[in-house]
Design a protein around this motif. Structure first.
Motif, PDB file in Angstrom:
ATOM      1  N   VAL B  45     -31.186 -38.732  -9.432  1.00 48.73           N
ATOM      2  CA  VAL B  45     -31.741 -37.445  -9.496  1.00 48.73           C
ATOM      3  C   VAL B  45     -31.676 -36.765  -8.266  1.00 48.73           C
ATOM      4  CG1 VAL B  45     -33.852 -36.220  -9.999  1.00 48.73           C
ATOM      5  CG2 VAL B  45     -33.361 -38.249 -11.229  1.00 48.73           C
ATOM      6  N   VAL B  46     -31.007 -35.420  -8.304  1.00 50.92           N
ATOM      7  CA  VAL B  46     -30.992 -34.753  -7.167  1.00 50.92           C
ATOM      8  C   VAL B  46     -31.703 -33.303  -7.115  1.00 50.92           C
ATOM      9  CG1 VAL B  46     -28.646 -35.745  -6.581  1.00 50.92           C
ATOM     10  CG2 VAL B  46     -28.873 -33.533  -7.718  1.00 50.92           C
ATOM     11  N   ALA B  47     -32.258 -33.045  -6.274  1.00 56.63           N
ATOM     12  CA  ALA B  47     -33.207 -31.628  -6.079  1.00 56.63           C
ATOM     13  C   ALA B  47     -32.417 -30.816  -4.925  1.00 56.63           C
ATOM     14  CB  ALA B  47     -34.586 -32.192  -5.876  1.00 56.63           C
ATOM     15  N   PRO B  70     -29.031 -30.384 -15.998  1.00 58.01           N
ATOM     16  CA  PRO B  70     -29.772 -29.624 -15.058  1.00 58.01           C
ATOM     17  C   PRO B  70     -31.347 -29.656 -15.791  1.00 58.01           C
ATOM     18  CG  PRO B  70     -28.105 -28.165 -16.072  1.00 58.01           C
ATOM     19  CD  PRO B  70     -28.112 -29.572 -16.688  1.00 58.01           C
ATOM     20  N   ARG B  71     -32.312 -29.391 -15.089  1.00 61.22           N
ATOM     21  CA  ARG B  71     -33.725 -29.812 -15.418  1.00 61.22           C
ATOM     22  C   ARG B  71     -34.544 -28.970 -14.589  1.00 61.22           C
ATOM     23  NH1 ARG B  71     -36.398 -34.553 -17.743  1.00 61.22           N
ATOM     24  NH2 ARG B  71     -38.653 -34.473 -16.880  1.00 61.22           N
ATOM     25  N   LEU B  90     -30.351 -32.869 -12.351  1.00 59.85           N
ATOM     26  CA  LEU B  90     -30.148 -31.843 -11.242  1.00 59.85           C
ATOM     27  C   LEU B  90     -31.425 -31.088 -11.296  1.00 59.85           C
ATOM     28  CD1 LEU B  90     -28.218 -30.303  -9.111  1.00 59.85           C
ATOM     29  CD2 LEU B  90     -27.642 -28.818 -11.112  1.00 59.85           C
ATOM     30  N   SER B  91     -32.488 -31.561 -10.621  1.00 60.98           N
ATOM     31  CA  SER B  91     -33.876 -30.829 -10.693  1.00 60.98           C
ATOM     32  C   SER B  91     -33.935 -29.676  -9.906  1.00 60.98           C
ATOM     33  CB  SER B  91     -34.809 -31.887 -10.147  1.00 60.98           C
ATOM     34  OG  SER B  91     -36.018 -31.018  -9.835  1.00 60.98           O
ATOM     35  N   GLY B 113     -36.311 -22.359 -10.118  1.00 62.06           N
ATOM     36  CA  GLY B 113     -37.298 -23.469 -10.308  1.00 62.06           C
ATOM     37  C   GLY B 113     -39.138 -22.840 -10.111  1.00 62.06           C
ATOM     38  N   VAL B 114     -39.120 -21.418  -9.879  1.00 61.21           N
ATOM     39  CA  VAL B 114     -40.176 -20.667 -10.095  1.00 61.21           C
ATOM     40  C   VAL B 114     -41.061 -20.821 -11.581  1.00 61.21           C
ATOM     41  CG1 VAL B 114     -41.241 -18.552 -10.325  1.00 61.21           C
ATOM     42  CG2 VAL B 114     -39.671 -18.890  -8.592  1.00 61.21           C
TER      43      VAL B 114
END
Lengths: 427, 462
Positions: B45-47, B70-71, B90-91, B113-114
């Protein structure tokens, strides 16, 4: 079967979760980390994997289960009524059964069990604390900072240990003439060793209301630090010790001024001692007559309004999680504050948001604890007030620490201290 | 398992703290909010913290042939974020800044991400509003909401997410970054990729910046509740309101099964034997709202409502909405598994759809309660079940099949607002035919020939 006995006890609770993620809206930890494992849904999934056998209880799992302040905000926001507070307790107890207790916590909880040694240590501590701690300048109370970082950062402020514990300051029974009631006072550790001023205020207010106060010498730690961290054995022996101490002295009611202590007497002892007939009955009996001080003053006494003197304070009230969501006490402290002449109550944004203290959570996750606290501190700063009232000594410490570090000026007090002040002024 | 170099490359770009590789973390990205879905654990998992980092991740994935999922907050109801082939989740949650609210152009620019509610809180400071309000408004991200083209309660008057997306910055499947659309109301330059990417469920590119349209927040609102003893009368009342040129912001319906459950749960004061309840809210200028509320009240009575209540103040309004707000929570507490569908029909067909759902419930011996956005034809037939009961789950799947067939036969669609993801992929042929499904696939392959982005979602790979 209670949550402390086995992970199986929460199978149905886990099944209620539909993974909607509504807990994300309110979880103080998730708001900081934005990682799924921080929020209830993530940890519920981990517990499910363990129960189904797809994953094991590893040390890594235990670390993840430590990521919860048990603020219960997710409980309140859950459309399915999942009691995540039960799930986290069961998961932590399972972690201790499988992986043992974190070494630092093991030492701490063992010390709590050995009251006399603990007392001695604390006394010695009050003399020698200057070695590890240096005074932090504060107008309002004695606070100190660690001189060296022992792994919890140097940011955190501690209250200085009191020279004399609360319980040694008072006789076991504080007698008055023609009392209308006899009430047991469970002090809890923070009030006994650090915030003795809260304890004095409780006794002052009760006697002012013509109530005899009993403070059993043999009472101990409430056991909550142990039970929320999965150390069920320590928690059980502390519960028994406290029940014995109060049963021996007898009282019409029991009051606490600490939200953990209240939770312990009202809910936790009965669950911990479920399999012990004798003590279970005792726990249930005392649970029925245990009250938070604000609840007691509003609903049981009710406290006298004549003789209240003018106290000029602009006050904002912070809700301790275990008082507000844990015991449903939210209106009562406000009612007390509003009845004091001269006190102006000004609400902050999100008064019910967790302060991030959560007992030993702040020691295990100091950075996260400070991040959560910073939001609370900012909310306090934007209110036009000079005083923060709260109902829990642990919250008081966290709020004070946050305010001192942010470098502005607010006095943080327990609600009952402001009431005591008013009675004093009225004389 | 992921090749070691992939992890090394990811760590080099993102730093160790934004790359999760431990089992205990990975397991928590194996699911989303969709009921009864198989879990799939990602490999990593990457952010990312910037558009450039997103582009770098895409390039790494492309080089090593690793899928990217994507998440946002993972609140979708279509299995859309489940990493079905492992690979990289992909967070987008660290890209969570509101970059601008532009009062002159009535736009806001946000990172994906808002949280939707955060945008609304910010817009409210300027007296503005971002109307799309899915049930997950306090948890879902803007990126996820745009990718799923979510709807909500205000669809009838204000439309859905796609009506408010003016411009996008996106990372394409080859790692290149493009911008499309912008702050202008008019823009016919090239194909409308903004429209294409909105609702694409992350299968065509990764959204890294969004320009949305804002509107002035309505000055006043009024809520009206009507109780019906006959579902057809409720249906006719919906049509009559619209025919009288009143477009309520919200027009919701609860069926008898929902009413009974809700009433037992919150005691909102609804008659247990009511066949349907309509909840209507009109908003706008104060004078208009007063006029419309009276008109709606009259229409509802004329159409045979046995009881009509207008909320006098905010307190009464909240009480009226308590029933609607409690619908899903109340239903969800009855059984452990809640299968929530969103088949949608033209609003004139609502009574037919409600009756068909009731017939299907009887046929398969299931508990189905229906509530939803009657005004825009978007119903939520909700099947209450337990995924541990395998035989019952078979009947659930057959019932779901039949609900979809019915919706399409009535001129409707498979999904009004939840998206296709994994959950509804197999039904696409019903609505588009094979030629339509093939057209979808050609678009996918034009944008993402290697199936790197959210593979096995929406589009089948043959």
């Amino acid at each position: 079967m209670s949550v402390y006995d086995s992970l199986d006890s929460i199978t149905e609770e886990l099944h209620k979760c539909m993974k909607c993620g509504n807990c994300m809206a309110v979880c103080p930890i998730y708001k900081e980390t934005r990682k799924e494992v921080g929020v209830a849904r993530g940890k519920i999934s981990l517990a499910e994997y363990i129960l189904s056998g797809e994953a094991e209880m590893t040390k890594g799992m235990a670390d993840r289960f430590s990521l919860c302040t048990t603020c219960m905000a997710c409980n309140t926001n859950c459309p399915c009524g999942v009691r995540f507070d039960k799930i986290i307790l069961a998961a932590r107890a399972e972690a201790v059964r499988k992986k043992g207790l974190h070494p630092v916590k093991k030492i701490a909880f063992t010390a709590l069990k050995m009251q006399r040694m603990f007392d001695f240590g604390m006394k010695a501590g009050s003399i020698f604390q200057g070695v590890a701690l240096k005074n932090a300048p504060s107008r309002h109370s004695k606070l100190a900072r660690m001189r060296v970082d022992v792994g919890i950062g140097k940011e955190k402020l501690f209250p200085m240990l009191s020279k004399k514990t609360l319980r040694s300051e008072f006789p076991e029974v504080v007698t008055i003439k023609n009392p209308k009631m006899r009430v047991g006072f469970f002090t809890g550790c923070m009030i006994n060793y650090f915030y003795t001023d809260i304890g004095r205020a409780v006794i002052e207010v009760l006697t002012e209301n013509n109530i005899e106060v009993v403070i059993p010498k043999f009472q101990a730690c409430c056991g909550i630090p142990a039970s929320v961290n999965g150390d069920v054995d320590s928690a059980c022996s502390l519960a028994k010790r406290n029940l014995r101490a109060f049963e021996r002295m007898g009282a019409d009611a029991l009051v606490v001024a600490c939200s953990s202590g209240g939770t312990a007497w009202k809910h936790v002892y009965g669950e911990l001692l479920e399999n012990d007939h004798e003590f279970k009955a005792l726990a249930d009996k005392w649970a029925k007559k245990s009250y938070d001080i604000s609840e007691f003053l509003i609903h049981q006494v009710p406290f006298k309004k004549e003789g209240l003197g003018r106290v000029r304070r602009k006050v904002t009230y912070h809700e301790p999680c275990h008082l507000n969501r844990g015991q449903g006490i939210s209106k009562e402290p406000r009612e007390i504050l509003k009845s004091i002449p001269g006190v102006e109550l000004i609400e902050m944004k999100e008064p019910g948001r967790c302060c991030g203290m959560a007992g030993s959570f702040s020691l295990v996750h100091p950075d996260l604890s400070v991040q959560i606290s910073d939001r609370k501190t900012a909310d306090i700063q934007t209110t036009n007030t000079d005083t923060v009232a709260t109902g829990c000594p642990a919250c008081r410490l966290q709020l004070q620490s946050g305010i001192e570090n942010a470098g502005f000026d607010r006095e943080v007090l327990h609600t009952v201290q402001i009431l005591a002040e008013s009675y004093r002024v009225g004389k | 398992m992921l090749a070691h170099e992939v992890l090394e490359d990811l760590v080099q770009v993102l730093g160790r703290e934004n790359v999760l590789t431990e089992q205990e973390d990975l397991l928590t990205y194996a699911y989303d909010a969709t009921a009864a879905m198989k879990h799939h654990k990602p490999d990593v998992v990457v952010a990312p913290l910037s558009t450039e980092q997103v582009a770098d991740v895409v390039k790494i994935a492309l080089r090593h042939h690793v899928p990217i999922y994507p998440r946002g907050s993972g609140t979708n109801l279509s299995g859309g974020t489940i990493p079905i082939e492992g690979g990289i989740v992909l967070s987008m949650l660290n890209l969570n800044k509101i970059l601008e609210v532009d009062q002159d152009n009535l736009t806001a620019t946000v990172q994906p991400g808002v949280i939707i509610q955060a945008l609304n809180d910010e817009a409210a400071k300027y007296g503005l509003l971002y109307p799309p309000d899915p049930g997950t408004v306090t948890t879902a991200t803007m990126g996820g909401s745009v990718s799923e083209c979510s709807g909500g309660l205000r669809g009838l008057k204000y439309g859905v997410t796609k009506h408010y997306i003016m411009g996008l910055q996106m990372v394409l499947a080859n790692g290149e970054v493009i911008r499309w659309g912008g702050k202008t109301v008019k823009n016919v330059t090239g194909y409308d990729l903004v429209a294409l990417f909105t609702g694409a469920e992350g299968t065509l590119g990764i959204i890294t910046e969004i320009i949305v349209k804002l509107i002035p927040a309505p000055e006043a609102r009024k809520s009206i509740l009507a109780v019906f003893d006959d579902i057809d009368k409720a249906g006719r009342a919906i049509a009559a309101i619209i025919r009288n040129k009143v477009i309520p912001a919200t027009l919701e319906i609860l069926d008898n099964a929902t009413i009974q459950t809700v009433e037992n749960f919150v005691h909102a004061g609804l008659p247990m034997d009511a066949e349907a309840v309509l909840l209507c809210e009109v908003d706008g200028y104060k004078e208009v709202v007063e006029r419309e509320a009276v008109l709606v009240e009259r229409i509802l009575k004329e159409e045979g409502a046995v009881q009509v209540k207008i909320a006098k103040d905010d307190k009464e309004r909240d009480l009226l909405w308590l029933a609607r707000r409690s619908a899903l929570p109340a239903l969800a507490q009855k059984r452990p598994t809640t299968v929530l569908e969103d088949a949608t029909v033209p609003r004139s067909k609502i009574p037919d759809m409600l009756k068909a759902i009731r017939r299907i419930a009887t046929k398969y011996n299931l508990q189905i309660a229906t509530f939803g956005h009657a005004g825009d034809g978007n119903l939520h037939p909700t099947i209450l079940t337990d995924e541990r009961e395998l035989e019952e789950m078979k009947r659930v799947h057959m019932a779901v099949d039949e609900i979809f067939e019915t919706a399409i036969a009535l001129g409707g669609t498979l999904s009004g607002e939840h998206g296709i993801g994994i959950a509804k992929m197999k039904y696409l042929g019903l609505e588009f035919g094979e030629a339509g499904v093939a057209a979808l696939r050609r678009i996918k392959e034009a944008m993402d020939p290697n199936y790197v982005l959210n593979p096995l979602k929406m589009v089948r790979r043959d």
